[in-house]
Design a protein around this motif. Structure first.
Motif, mmCIF file in Angstrom:
data_model
loop_
_atom_site.group_PDB
_atom_site.id
_atom_site.type_symbol
_atom_site.label_atom_id
_atom_site.label_comp_id
_atom_site.label_asym_id
_atom_site.label_seq_id
_atom_site.Cartn_x
_atom_site.Cartn_y
_atom_site.Cartn_z
ATOM 1 N N GLU A 3 51.995 45.412 37.953
ATOM 2 C CA GLU A 3 51.320 44.526 39.144
ATOM 3 C C GLU A 3 50.350 43.798 38.602
ATOM 4 O O GLU A 3 49.493 44.382 37.867
ATOM 5 C CB GLU A 3 51.250 45.608 40.253
ATOM 6 N N HIS A 62 47.478 36.565 39.937
ATOM 7 C CA HIS A 62 47.320 37.832 40.828
ATOM 8 C C HIS A 62 45.856 38.439 40.607
ATOM 9 O O HIS A 62 45.394 38.355 39.427
ATOM 10 C CB HIS A 62 48.159 39.267 40.623
ATOM 11 N N SER A 82 43.994 44.511 41.185
ATOM 12 C CA SER A 82 45.233 45.133 41.274
ATOM 13 C C SER A 82 45.911 45.579 40.269
ATOM 14 O O SER A 82 46.492 46.580 40.340
ATOM 15 C CB SER A 82 46.385 44.243 42.115
#
Length: 280
Positions: A69, A83, A87
């Motif tokens: 992720e 991203h 995270s």
């Protein structure tokens, strides 16, 4: 000669990489496109063959295989692969920040102050605050990095604060020991991020984004530190392939560097990940 599953992986990867070299030698646009196709074939072969190797060898991530992720190349505002780096798991966030710092320190020591200062913003700026979430409890010496950033801004020569630069490297290494995490998984993350950022930085044999080219350098440098404690012949093999990957950059990724072709970086990243597969 008997072939183990690992040997079959190597055989398939070697055949695909040889195909890449032969196709790329054709030259021109068609040769370049063929080289990219061969690169993809090499990575695909690497992944598919590893999947067949069973319990003896474990699963293997290809050079552009599954990513955890938020993993990938850095974007604006301290993002990795589009991203939010916040995270990422803490050990990967730390590895990501270490890569930027390593690039910055190498550039600083080479006298490239301006690009060095950009990379050294990661430990200090509000823009990259998400990267530093939870790092204070690992002993992060934030004031040390602020001092280095201020020295860069003031144009201080690196040799005048070399003791602080070494202290910064040691601080991040000590934090990595505290953060834990599976070193093989961290190395996979660094390899995937290296390749993604290199592909952004180098296009058609030219450096089009110096920051990303430099980031990729830093991630490989840091990977060597994470690989230092890998045990046995498999660990030795990983370190040898990482050394070959590192040699594809100059001593410091200063502006005006002559970049290795993306296909060669991708092929060498795949070799590193192949050797990592023996440690799963």
């Amino acid at each position: 000669m008997s072939f183990t599953p690992r040997n079959l992986v190597r055989f398939g990867l070697t055949a695909a990489l040889l195909s890449t070299t032969a196709l790329a030698a054709c030259g021109g646009e068609s040769g370049e496109a063929a080289g990219e196709a061969g690169e993809s074939a090499a990575i695909s072969e690497n992944q598919d063959t590893a999947a067949m190797s069973g319990e003896d060898e474990g699963e293997m991530a290809g050079a552009s295989g599954e990513m955890g992720e938020g993993e990938g190349g850095e974007g604006e505002g301290g993002e990795a692969g589009g991203h939010d780096t916040g995270s990422l798991e803490r050990h990967n966030r730390l590895a990501f920040m270490r890569g930027h710092v390593e690039a910055g320190l190498a550039l600083y020591r080479a006298g490239a102050v301006e690009p060095a200062s950009v990379h050294m913003m990661h430990p200090v700026s509000e823009t990259h605050a998400a990267e530093r979430e939870g790092l204070d409890e690992l002993g992060f010496k934030s004031n040390l990095f602020v001092n280095i950033s201020e020295a860069l801004e003031a144009g201080t020569a690196s040799d005048e604060i070399e003791s602080q630069l070494k202290e910064a490297e040691e601080n991040l290494a000590d934090m990595a020991d505290q953060a834990g995490g599976d070193p093989v998984e961290i190395l996979d993350f660094l390899m995937e991020t290296t390749l993604e950022e290199y592909r952004i930085g180098v296009v058609d044999g030219e450096i089009v984004n110096a920051g990303e080219y430099q980031d990729a350098f830093g991630f490989v440098r840091v990977a060597s530190d994470y690989a230092a404690d890998l045990e046995g012949e498999d660990g030795d093999a990983v370190r040898a392939e990482l050394a070959r990957l590192q040699a594809m950059w100059p001593e410091a990724p200063v502006p005006g560097s002559d970049p290795a072709p993306v296909s060669e970086i991708a092929a060498q990243v795949a070799r590193v990940q192949l050797e990592l597969s023996g440690l799963r």
